[in-house]
Each structure stands twice: as C-alpha cells, then as structure tokens.
Design a protein around this motif. Structure first.
Motif, PDB file in Angstrom:
ATOM      1  N   ALA A  38      36.417  44.528  59.871  1.00  0.00           N
ATOM      2  CA  ALA A  38      35.083  43.944  59.096  1.00  0.00           C
ATOM      3  C   ALA A  38      35.638  43.063  58.201  1.00  0.00           C
ATOM      4  CB  ALA A  38      34.527  44.886  58.460  1.00  0.00           C
ATOM      5  N   SER A  43      29.002  43.242  56.176  1.00  0.00           N
ATOM      6  CA  SER A  43      28.634  44.597  56.536  1.00  0.00           C
ATOM      7  C   SER A  43      29.249  45.209  57.991  1.00  0.00           C
ATOM      8  CB  SER A  43      26.897  44.831  56.545  1.00  0.00           C
ATOM      9  OG  SER A  43      26.369  44.480  55.545  1.00  0.00           O
ATOM     10  N   VAL A  44      29.388  46.432  57.923  1.00  0.00           N
ATOM     11  CA  VAL A  44      29.938  47.053  59.104  1.00  0.00           C
ATOM     12  C   VAL A  44      29.498  48.521  59.287  1.00  0.00           C
ATOM     13  CG1 VAL A  44      31.876  47.984  57.727  1.00  0.00           C
ATOM     14  CG2 VAL A  44      32.413  47.742  60.033  1.00  0.00           C
ATOM     15  N   LYS A  45      29.132  48.848  60.501  1.00  0.00           N
ATOM     16  CA  LYS A  45      28.523  50.130  61.055  1.00  0.00           C
ATOM     17  C   LYS A  45      29.792  51.038  61.299  1.00  0.00           C
ATOM     18  CE  LYS A  45      25.031  52.313  63.581  1.00  0.00           C
ATOM     19  NZ  LYS A  45      23.983  52.149  64.854  1.00  0.00           N
ATOM     20  N   LYS A  47      30.256  53.946  63.626  1.00  0.00           N
ATOM     21  CA  LYS A  47      29.390  54.934  64.370  1.00  0.00           C
ATOM     22  C   LYS A  47      30.048  56.230  64.274  1.00  0.00           C
ATOM     23  CE  LYS A  47      27.280  54.379  68.871  1.00  0.00           C
ATOM     24  NZ  LYS A  47      25.753  54.621  68.126  1.00  0.00           N
ATOM     25  N   SER A 100      22.352  55.046  58.972  1.00  0.00           N
ATOM     26  CA  SER A 100      22.106  54.270  59.781  1.00  0.00           C
ATOM     27  C   SER A 100      21.733  55.214  61.166  1.00  0.00           C
ATOM     28  CB  SER A 100      23.288  53.355  60.425  1.00  0.00           C
ATOM     29  OG  SER A 100      23.377  52.400  59.336  1.00  0.00           O
ATOM     30  N   SER A 109      25.779  58.092  62.424  1.00  0.00           N
ATOM     31  CA  SER A 109      26.349  56.742  61.814  1.00  0.00           C
ATOM     32  C   SER A 109      25.840  56.427  60.153  1.00  0.00           C
ATOM     33  CB  SER A 109      26.063  55.768  62.756  1.00  0.00           C
ATOM     34  OG  SER A 109      26.442  56.080  63.913  1.00  0.00           O
ATOM     35  N   THR A 111      26.272  52.486  57.435  1.00  0.00           N
ATOM     36  CA  THR A 111      26.521  51.345  57.444  1.00  0.00           C
ATOM     37  C   THR A 111      26.911  50.948  55.905  1.00  0.00           C
ATOM     38  OG1 THR A 111      24.956  50.553  59.032  1.00  0.00           O
ATOM     39  CG2 THR A 111      25.766  49.054  57.465  1.00  0.00           C
ATOM     40  N   HIS A 113      27.961  47.930  53.357  1.00  0.00           N
ATOM     41  CA  HIS A 113      27.565  46.656  53.134  1.00  0.00           C
ATOM     42  C   HIS A 113      28.558  46.152  51.920  1.00  0.00           C
ATOM     43  CE1 HIS A 113      23.653  46.702  55.203  1.00  0.00           C
ATOM     44  NE2 HIS A 113      23.176  47.730  54.427  1.00  0.00           N
TER      45      HIS A 113
END
Length: 203
Positions: A38, A43-45, A47, A100, A109, A111, A113
């Motif tokens: 990232a 922001s990154v999810k 999973k 998420s 999942s 996320t 920010h």
C-alpha cells in the motif's frame, strides 16, 4: 463374551465421536494473500475468507485481527467481530480499521485507512465458527511504501513542460528563419532574374 462385545461397542462409539471431533477441528480453512503493498497515506483492504463444514451464522462466527510489528514485538489487537463489528478504541489502529467483511458470505476482511509506515508488519486473521474453534490462522505481510509528494510531482511536471516548451520555441524560430530565407531568395530571383542567369565566372 458379553463383556467383550460391550467393550467393542464402547470403543466404536468413542471412535465415532473422536472422528467427528477431528472433522470439526480440521473443518475451518482460512485464506489470505501472503503479502499486500500500500502507498503511504492511502487505504488498503486486508482480505480474509474462510470455509467451514459447520453452518455459518452471525451468532456462531467470531473474527479477531492482530498485528505483529516488524521488530517482533508483542501482538496488538487490530479488530474484533462477534455479531457486530468492534473497531479499536485505542492504540495505533484507532480510527483506521473498519469492517469490510460479511460472515454470512464467509468473508472476514477489514480495511485500513490512511496507512502510515508504522503499519508495516504482519496481520493475523483468526476466524472461529463454533464448534470449529481450531484451525490455522491467515497471515498477511503489509508493506507501506512511499510515494512522490504532490509538490515534487508538480515541480517535475513543470520542469518537463518547460523543457518541451523551450525546444518547441527554438524549433519554431529555426523553421521561421529557413522559411524567410527561402522566401527572400525567391523574391530576389523574381526581381533580378538576369543576375542569376550569368555564369559562375561572374561570381
């Protein structure tokens, strides 16, 4: 003989329970990517999905996310879910971690920010679906990388644009000079045609 038959039935019955227990223990599988990258400040999810042989419901599933820093310090809590999301109320992830997932779709999942470099490390996803309370956790290594700042990008664009502009101006001047020289020569020939008809000895 009656004693031996009873003993066999008891062993078979216990074996059935044991076999059933083993299937429950090994029934839940967790899937995560091994590594995620990232850009600093974005922001990154993260999973995390799972599969369970036991029926999934919003009451039976619990999700725990933990963080292990690069310096191998103590694990920190990132997020917790049990029927409803419980975002962190303190620590480095407060205001950064949001839910998420959807446990009914077997998705756990989260996320993050506005990730800073201090978020570099390993994220551990733990999912339990009673009676599936054992299983391997999912682990994701997050790498937060730097990006060119907006001011530096503007300077770079301005420099490249300025250089291109200077080149175009010089090219335009060169073409204009060639054009006017050619035009003047054509006008001289039209005004004094006899001079250009003489032999080379005259010049």
């Amino acid at each position: 003989m009656f004693y031996h038959m009873n003993r066999i039935w008891v062993l078979l019955l216990l074996g059935g329970f044991w076999d059933s227990g083993v299937r429950h223990v090994c029934g839940i599988d967790i899937y995560t990517p091994s590594e995620v990258e990232a850009v600093n400040g974005t922001s990154v999810k993260l999973k995390c999905t799972f599969r369970s042989n036991v029926r999934v419901s919003s009451q039976s599933v619990t999700v725990s996310w933990n963080f292990r820093p690069l310096n191998s310090g103590a694990d920190e809590s990132v997020f917790y879910y049990q029927e409803v999301p419980y975002p962190p109320q303190e620590g480095r992830f407060k205001g950064h971690a949001v839910w998420s997932g959807d446990v009914l779709k077997q998705d756990a999942s989260i996320t993050l920010h506005e990730v800073p470099p201090t978020f570099n490390g390993t994220y551990i996803c733990q999912v339990r679906n009673r009676p599936d309370v054992h299983g391997q956790n999912g682990e994701i290594i997050l790498k937060v990388v730097n990006k060119v700042s907006l001011s530096e990008l503007n300077i770079l664009v301005a420099a490249v644009g300025g250089a291109c502009g200077v080149i175009l101006i010089l090219l335009g001047i060169f073409v204009a000079i060639r054009f006017f020289k050619k035009k003047r020569m054509e006008n001289d020939i039209e005004m004094h045609p006899g001079e250009y008809d003489k032999g080379p000895d005259v010049w």
